[in-house]
Design an enzyme around this catalytic site. Structure first.
Site, PDB file in Angstrom:
ATOM      1  N   GLY A 179      36.328  46.350  49.486  1.00 37.17           N
ATOM      2  CA  GLY A 179      36.328  47.774  49.752  1.00 37.17           C
ATOM      3  C   GLY A 179      37.341  48.563  48.952  1.00 37.17           C
ATOM      4  O   GLY A 179      37.503  49.766  49.175  1.00 37.17           O
ATOM      5  N   SER A 205      32.495  35.820  43.232  1.00 38.20           N
ATOM      6  CA  SER A 205      31.169  36.426  43.319  1.00 38.20           C
ATOM      7  C   SER A 205      30.995  37.510  42.271  1.00 38.20           C
ATOM      8  O   SER A 205      31.959  38.028  41.702  1.00 38.20           O
ATOM      9  CB  SER A 205      30.953  37.023  44.711  1.00 38.20           C
ATOM     10  OG  SER A 205      31.916  38.035  44.953  1.00 38.20           O
ATOM     11  N   ARG A 206      29.734  37.850  42.042  1.00 42.04           N
ATOM     12  CA  ARG A 206      29.415  39.028  41.236  1.00 42.04           C
ATOM     13  C   ARG A 206      29.353  40.238  42.157  1.00 42.04           C
ATOM     14  O   ARG A 206      29.294  40.114  43.373  1.00 42.04           O
ATOM     15  CB  ARG A 206      28.084  38.832  40.513  1.00 42.04           C
ATOM     16  CG  ARG A 206      28.102  37.686  39.500  1.00 42.04           C
ATOM     17  CD  ARG A 206      26.856  37.686  38.658  1.00 42.04           C
ATOM     18  NE  ARG A 206      26.787  36.544  37.759  1.00 42.04           N
ATOM     19  CZ  ARG A 206      27.388  36.483  36.575  1.00 42.04           C
ATOM     20  NH1 ARG A 206      28.106  37.512  36.149  1.00 42.04           N
ATOM     21  NH2 ARG A 206      27.280  35.415  35.818  1.00 42.04           N
ATOM     22  N   THR A 209      27.853  45.859  45.559  1.00 45.01           N
ATOM     23  CA  THR A 209      27.886  47.316  45.629  1.00 45.01           C
ATOM     24  C   THR A 209      29.083  47.895  44.877  1.00 45.01           C
ATOM     25  O   THR A 209      29.226  49.109  44.820  1.00 45.01           O
ATOM     26  CB  THR A 209      27.950  47.792  47.093  1.00 45.01           C
ATOM     27  OG1 THR A 209      29.137  47.280  47.689  1.00 45.01           O
ATOM     28  CG2 THR A 209      26.728  47.319  47.862  1.00 45.01           C
ATOM     29  N   SER A 210      29.929  47.057  44.307  1.00 44.89           N
ATOM     30  CA  SER A 210      31.121  47.541  43.613  1.00 44.89           C
ATOM     31  C   SER A 210      30.856  47.626  42.106  1.00 44.89           C
ATOM     32  O   SER A 210      29.867  47.088  41.610  1.00 44.89           O
ATOM     33  CB  SER A 210      32.295  46.597  43.882  1.00 44.89           C
ATOM     34  OG  SER A 210      32.065  45.344  43.277  1.00 44.89           O
ATOM     35  N   ASP A 267      29.972  46.776  59.855  1.00 44.69           N
ATOM     36  CA  ASP A 267      30.595  45.454  59.781  1.00 44.69           C
ATOM     37  C   ASP A 267      30.704  44.826  61.157  1.00 44.69           C
ATOM     38  O   ASP A 267      30.829  45.514  62.165  1.00 44.69           O
ATOM     39  CB  ASP A 267      31.996  45.560  59.179  1.00 44.69           C
ATOM     40  CG  ASP A 267      31.973  45.980  57.724  1.00 44.69           C
ATOM     41  OD1 ASP A 267      31.158  45.423  56.976  1.00 44.69           O
ATOM     42  OD2 ASP A 267      32.760  46.856  57.351  1.00 44.69           O
ATOM     43  N   SER A 275      31.605  34.720  57.159  1.00 46.22           N
ATOM     44  CA  SER A 275      31.258  34.843  55.745  1.00 46.22           C
ATOM     45  C   SER A 275      32.387  34.349  54.849  1.00 46.22           C
ATOM     46  O   SER A 275      32.191  33.513  53.962  1.00 46.22           O
ATOM     47  CB  SER A 275      30.932  36.306  55.426  1.00 46.22           C
ATOM     48  OG  SER A 275      30.803  36.518  54.038  1.00 46.22           O
TER      49      SER A 275
END
Length: 504
Positions: A179, A205-206, A209-210, A267, A275
Site C-alpha cells: 500500500g 511478486s510482480r 495494482t501497484s 481487507d 496470505s
C-alpha cells in the site's frame, strides 16, 4: 458420431487474456448450450484428451464462433494443452461440496480445519468461480476469522502448493504489507543481510495494482524468472537471491484470491495474515520481518489496525514455527523518488552505491528493516542491528554482494530510460501537507508502469516542504506519447494528489 451428438465442440484459440481464470466461449445457439441449458457464468468441465479443468461459460451472440466451435481463453488453452480444432468435451461438473462451509460462515458458523483444507484444495483445482471466491473473501471479511481459523487457513494454503527446504538455519525473509508506492527496500535488505552471512532466498511478486512489484523492479537489473534449480544454485553460491516466485507454485491459491480481493477493495486481517505467512512458510523461511506502513492512504490506515494485524501475525507465526517480528513504519507518502520499475531501480542502485543523490528515506528505511532482520536472525545483538546494517552498506560490502547476486542470476544490466516525460507543477505556493499515495500510483500506472518498465514518475517534492507556484512536484515518464497523455490528463484532473496549504 458427430461432434454435436457426443457433447463435444472444436477448440479454437481466441487469444483473450483472462489472467488465471479459465473461460470457455460458446454460441448461445450451439447444440450444447441448448441441450444442457448452459448460460452465461455457468460452470462446466472441459476435457481434451487426458487434460481436464473447470471453466466459466461466456455466451457469444455473434458470428465470432461457428456453431460447432468453442473459444478458449489463454488460461484454459494452456491448461488443457489445447491445439486448434481439437475435440473439446463439455460436461456438467460435480457439485462443489466445500462451498457449504462458505455458506455456513456467512451465517455465523466457524470454519473447520478440514473445511478450509477442502475449500483451498477445490480452489487449487479450479472448481471455484470468481464469484465463489469473492463470497469466500466476503465471509472472511473484517475480523471474522479467529486465530484458529487463521492458522488452519495458512496451513491449507501451504499444503496446496510446492514447499522449499534449505539446509541452512536460520533462513530469514522480509515482507511488506503493501500500500505504499516506491517502498522498494527488499533488494537493499537482501544485499545487506547476505553480506552479513545470513541466508535469504527471496521470492518476490510482480505488481498487481501497484506501479511496480519487487520482481518487476529487479527484472530491470537482472533475470528473475529462474527455475527452482537455478534459484538453489544462486543461493548456494551467494547466500541469497531476488527472484520471481510466480513460477514456483508457492501457495498458489493466494495468487488466485488476491486477483479477486483487490477489486473488492476490502481487507480481512485473517486472510491477509494467511496470505503473507503461507508464502513465507512455503519458501522455507524460519524468521521473517514484516514492514507495516501506516498512513491515511496506505493499506493500514491507523496504529490500531497495525497493532491488531501485528498480534495476529506474531501469534499465528509462532504456532506454525515461524518467528515473526513486525516493524511499523511511516506510510504517509511514497518512499524514495521513483515510482515504476526503472525509476525504483535507480533509487535502489543509488542507495547501494552510496551516491550523493541517494534518497535518504529509502536508505533509512532499508537500514532499519535490515537491522531488524539481522537481530532476528542472530547476526547482531539486540539493539545493534541498524549499526551493523549501516556499516555493511556504507563500506560497499552490500553493493558488492548485490552485484554478485545479480551476476549469479544471469548478469547485472543497466535499466533503460523513457523517451518521453512531462513535469507537473504546483498551482499555488504553500506547504505540502499530504500526498495521496493511491492516486499518485495511478498516475504512474497510466503512464505505462509496470508493463512498460521505463514508465512511471519521479517525485520532486515531499511532505512538509515549502513550494512556490510553478515549482515541479513530480515528473511523469512514459515510453509512448499516448500513455504520457493519459497520465498527464489524469494528473490535471486530480490536483489534490499533492495537498498544498498556505503557511499560517
Amino acid at each position: 458420431m458427430s461432434a454435436h451428438r457426443d457433447s463435444s465442440l472444436r477448440a479454437r484459440r481466441l487469444g483473450i487474456d483472462t489472467y488465471q481464470e479459465p473461460i470457455v466461449f460458446m454460441r448461445a445457439d450451439c447444440v450444447i448450450c441448448r441441450s444442457e441449458g448452459f448460460t452465461a457464468l455457468a460452470r462446466v468441465r472441459l476435457t481434451i484428451d487426458n487434460h481436464s479443468l473447470i471453466a466459466t461459460v461466456n455466451v457469444v451472440h455473434s458470428d465470432i464462433l461457428l456453431d460447432h466451435e468453442a473459444g478458449l481463453s489463454e488460461a484454459a488453452w494452456h491448461a488443457l494443452a489445447a491445439r486448434e480444432g481439437a475435440l473439446l468435451r463439455v460436461d456438467h461438473p460435480e457439485p462443489v461440496e466445500s462451498f457449504s462451509q462458505v455458506r455456513g460462515k456467512i451465517y455465523q458458523q466457524r470454519f473447520s480445519a478440514q473445511g478450509l483444507r477442502a475449500i483451498i484444495q477445490d480452489m487449487r483445482a479450479g472448481r471455484y468461480s470468481g464469484l465463489q471466491m469473492a463470497a469466500f473473501l466476503t465471509a472472511c471479511g473484517g475480523d471474522r476469522l479467529d486465530l484458529d481459523e487463521t492458522e488452519a487457513l495458512t496451513r491449507a494454503m501451504v499444503e496446496a502448493g510446492e514447499t522449499l527446504r534449505w539446509d541452512a538455519a536460520p533462513v530469514v525473509d522480509k515482507h511488506c504489507v503493501g500500500g505504499l508506492p516506491g517502498n522498494r527496500t527488499t533488494p537493499i535488505i537482501v544485499a545487506i543481510v547476505t553480506a552479513a552471512g545470513l541466508v535469504m532466498p527471496k521470492t518476490s511478486s510482480r505488481a498487481i495494482t501497484s506501479p511496480a512489484g519487487t520482481a518487476d523492479m529487479m527484472e530491470t537489473l537482472a533475470p528473475v524468472a529462474l527455475t527452482l534449480a537455478q534459484m538453489r544454485r544462486v543461493v548456494e553460491q551467494e547466500g541469497g537471491c531476488i527472484v520471481w516466485g510466480g513460477a514456483m507454485q508457492l501457495a498458489p491459491v493466494d495468487d488466485l484470491l488476491i486477483q479477486v480481493e483487490r477489486p473488492l477493495d476490502f481487507d480481512s486481517d485473517g486472510q491477509l495474515a494467511a496470505s503473507m505467512l503461507s508464502k513465507k512458510l512455503a519458501a522455507g523461511s524460519s524468521h521473517v520481518v514484516i514492514d507495516m506502513p501506516v498512513g491515511p492512504t496506505a493499506k493500514l490506515r491507523d496504529s490500531a489496525a497495525a497493532r491488531n494485524l501485528s498480534r495476529r501475525l506474531i501469534e499465528v507465526g509462532s504456532r506454525l514455527g515461524l518467528a515473526v517480528r513486525t516493524v511499523c513504519s511511516d506510510g504517509r507518502q511514497p518512499v524514495g523518488r521513483g515510482l515504476g520499475p526503472t525509476a525504483e531501480a535507480e533509487d535502489v542502485l543509488a542507495v547501494l552505491r552510496g551516491t550523493a543523490d541517494a534518497p535518504p528515506d529509502l536508505y533509512a528505511r532499508a537500514v532499519t528493516l535490515a537491522g531488524a532482520v539481522l537481530e532476528l536472525g542472530a547476526a547482531a545483538q539486540p539493539g545493534e542491528g541498524e549499526a551493523l546494517a549501516s556499516r555493511l552498506l556504507n563500506s560497499g560490502a552490500a553493493w558488492r554482494k548485490f552485484q554478485a547476486i545479480c551476476e549469479a542470476q544471469g548478469g547485472l544490466r543497466k535499466p533503460h530510460r523513457a523517451a518521453h516525460q512531462v513535469d507537473i507543477l504546483a498551482r499555488e505556493p504553500g506547504i505540502i501537507t499530504a500526498i495521496h499515495n493511491r492516486l499518485l500510483a495511478r498516475v504512474a500506472k497510466l503512464a505505462g508502469a509496470p508493463q512498460a518498465p521505463a514508465a512511471g514518475l519521479i517525485l520532486r517534492a515531499r511532505c512538509n516542504e515549502q513550494v512556490e507556484r510553478g515549482q515541479v512536484l513530480y515528473t511523469i515518464r512514459a515510453e509512448a506519447h499516448g500513455q504520457l497523455d493519459y497520465a498527464r490528463n489524469f494528473a490535471a484532473a486530480h490536483p489534490g494528489i499533492f495537498q498544498i496549504e498556505a503557511p499560517a
